[in-house]
Write an enzyme that holds these catalytic residues in place. Structure first.
Site, PDB file in Angstrom:
ATOM      1  N   CYS A  50       0.827  -1.222   0.000  1.00 17.23           N
ATOM      2  CA  CYS A  50       0.000   0.000   0.000  1.00 17.23           C
ATOM      3  C   CYS A  50       0.858   1.268   0.000  1.00 17.23           C
ATOM      4  O   CYS A  50       0.648   2.187   0.797  1.00 17.23           O
ATOM      5  CB  CYS A  50      -0.943   0.000   1.206  1.00 17.23           C
ATOM      6  SG  CYS A  50      -2.051  -1.416   1.277  1.00 17.23           S
TER       7      CYS A  50
ATOM      8  N   CYS B 209      -1.019  -8.499 -16.066  1.00 20.65           N
ATOM      9  CA  CYS B 209      -0.752  -7.816 -14.790  1.00 20.65           C
ATOM     10  C   CYS B 209       0.572  -7.076 -14.842  1.00 20.65           C
ATOM     11  O   CYS B 209       1.012  -6.514 -13.837  1.00 20.65           O
ATOM     12  CB  CYS B 209      -0.754  -8.817 -13.632  1.00 20.65           C
ATOM     13  SG  CYS B 209       0.492 -10.116 -13.783  1.00 20.65           S
TER      14      CYS B 209
END
Length: 488
Positions: free
Chosen positions: A85, A444
């Site tokens: 994150c 991805c």
């Protein structure tokens, strides 16, 4: 006598100018790029250089002089230490803008192919509690933050002055995330915002129970210690799976492990499934190991439209369920099926995309390397009553041959969703040999996708570029490209 390395310089009052790859930002100083984690454009910082190369340097922030006007407060208490994150301080709209720019730049710079305008990126409705799977390491060695190290030094100084010893603030046995670049230490996680709250209660309870039972936690260097790893899975039907990896050598250790699972089961009746693995290998992967059922079912159930998917401990299932539906819907829309096509789904995993498009095609053939994933795909086809699909296990470059195509039919459409490394050159050659009218390429990693598009460029043109954000607060992005066969 060894020469001491010259200390790297401290740079003061530096203004970060741009975002960079891997969630970092950058600034140019004396014609050299300096990469900085956990900073964003507009931040004014003091930087400590930690690595110097000819072409670039790396640095860490030692002080924020002033924050960017765009910066927002990170929600997570572990931000800046935990490796995940990395963009929590970046407003989500800006994150999406950067991800779309990343896709465009990599396709253009690496692929060198003609591109249409990129479709606006499809953002995630939920930016927190969006994941359906998380894995946590267990270790007898805790990663200490800079503040904790300073506290420890103060305590040690006090211990040297006082007659009575002072108890240290840190604890040895912890459950949490691995620190990037450090394989044997774990950052203990009290609260992670990536899954619904039950996973925090579960992880913290397991740590407390194991410590109360004086259970040994894994030592990655010594390769011993009973409690090794936990995985939590959750589906949109509100089913929960816990997988615990132990490192058991004796009957006594097995008894202790089963006692822990009994305590967890009693404390968490919400769990649908409790599974365990005995892993005495040098790494935490368990695809080649037997998974035992302690309680409940071996699989849990996820749904998408009217489809049901059984998700097992080794199953690959997109970790953002809501965005997986967005991704698969995009694939189906770009496939533009009429019901008469033969479709090949390469790197099919547990067959989610194959089954999602099967009712719109005449026939779907799925190929995947992992045999257990193919077993899941066949089971999912049976559960959903879909009989126009067939699944095959094997290495893609060995499976997708002219003989295979002769036996199973020439595809009108190929859907390919390879791992981060992209497609093997032999697979690309087979695609060119097979020459379907359309290819839908899900990736991805836009960098390896760009490389593969370049190899396909003589026969195919790029008609649609559609980024999809699967992982808010990270630099990762999925990209879907529609390739259409050029007119001969």
């Amino acid at each position: 006598m060894t020469r001491k390395k010259k200390p790297l310089p401290l740079l003061s009052n530096v203004t970060i100018t741009d975002f960079a790859a891997e969630g970092k930002s950058l600034v140019r100083i004396d014609d050299k790029v300096v990469f900085v984690p956990f900073a964003m454009p507009g931040d004014v910082v003091d930087l400590q250089l930690v690595r110097q190369r000819r072409a670039y340097s790396e640095a860490r922030v030692v002080r924020y002089v002033a924050y960017s006007a765009d910066r927002i407060a990170p929600r997570c208490a572990h931000f800046g230490v935990c490796g995940g994150c990395k963009w929590q301080m970046v407003p989500y709209a800006m994150q999406l803008q950067m991800k779309q720019q990343q896709v465009e730049e990599q396709l253009r710079r690496i692929g060198h192919v003609e591109l249409p305008p990129t479709s606006p990126i499809l953002g995630s409705e939920e930016q927190y509690e969006y994941r359906n799977k998380l894995e946590f390491g267990c270790s007898n060695k805790q990663w200490l933050t800079a503040e904790q190290i300073a506290q420890r030094r103060e305590e040690e100084q006090q211990m040297s002055q006082d007659a009575a010893p002072v108890q240290r603030a840190d604890r040895a046995n912890v459950i949490g995330f691995h620190i990037t670049g450090v394989f044997d230490k774990i950052l203990p996680i009290e609260q992670c915002h990536l899954m619904p709250p039950l996973h925090n209660e579960l992880r913290n309870a397991i740590a407390a129970l194991a410590n109360d039972m004086e259970m040994s936690f894994y030592d990655a260097r010594a390769q011993q210690g009973l409690l090794r790893d936990i995985i939590v899975r959750h589906t949109n039907t509100d089913e929960w799976m816990l997988i615990v990896q132990f490192c058991m050598y004796t009957d006594e250790e097995q008894c202790l492990a089963m006692e822990l699972l009994r305590k967890v089961k009693a404390q968490f009746p919400q769990l649908t499934s409790i599974l365990y693995v005995n892993n005495t290998k040098c790494n935490d992967t368990f695809n080649d190991l037997e998974v035992h059922t302690f309680y409940g079912n071996y699989t849990i159930t996820a749904t998408m439209e009217d489809l049901t998917f059984r998700v097992g401990p080794k199953s690959f299932y997109q970790t953002n369920s809501a965005q997986a539906y967005m991704l698969y819907s995009t694939v189906r829309r770009l496939a533009n099926l009429t019901g008469n096509e033969t479709v090949y789904d390469l790197y099919t995993g547990t067959g989610t995309i194959a089954l999602f498009v099967a009712r719109h095609a005449a026939k779907v053939v799925g190929i995947e390397y992992v045999e257990e994933a193919i077993a899941d795909a066949k089971a999912n086809a049976k559960v959903n009553g879909i009989d126009n699909v067939s699944f095959f296990a094997g290495d893609m470059k060995d499976m997708l041959t002219a003989d295979f195509i002769a036996r199973h039919g020439t595809p009108d459409l190929i859907i390919t969703d390879p791992p981060r490394a992209g497609m093997h050159p032999d697979v690309v050659k087979t695609l060119l040999y097979t020459a379907p009218q359309r290819i839908v390429y899900v990736s991805c990693n836009p960098a390896t996708q760009a490389r593969d598009l370049a190899m396909l460029d003589d026969l195919y043109r790029v008609e649609v570029v559609q980024p999809v954000d699967m992982f808010p607060h990270t630099p990762h992005v999925e990209n879907v490209v529609l390739l259409v066969k050029r007119d001969s």
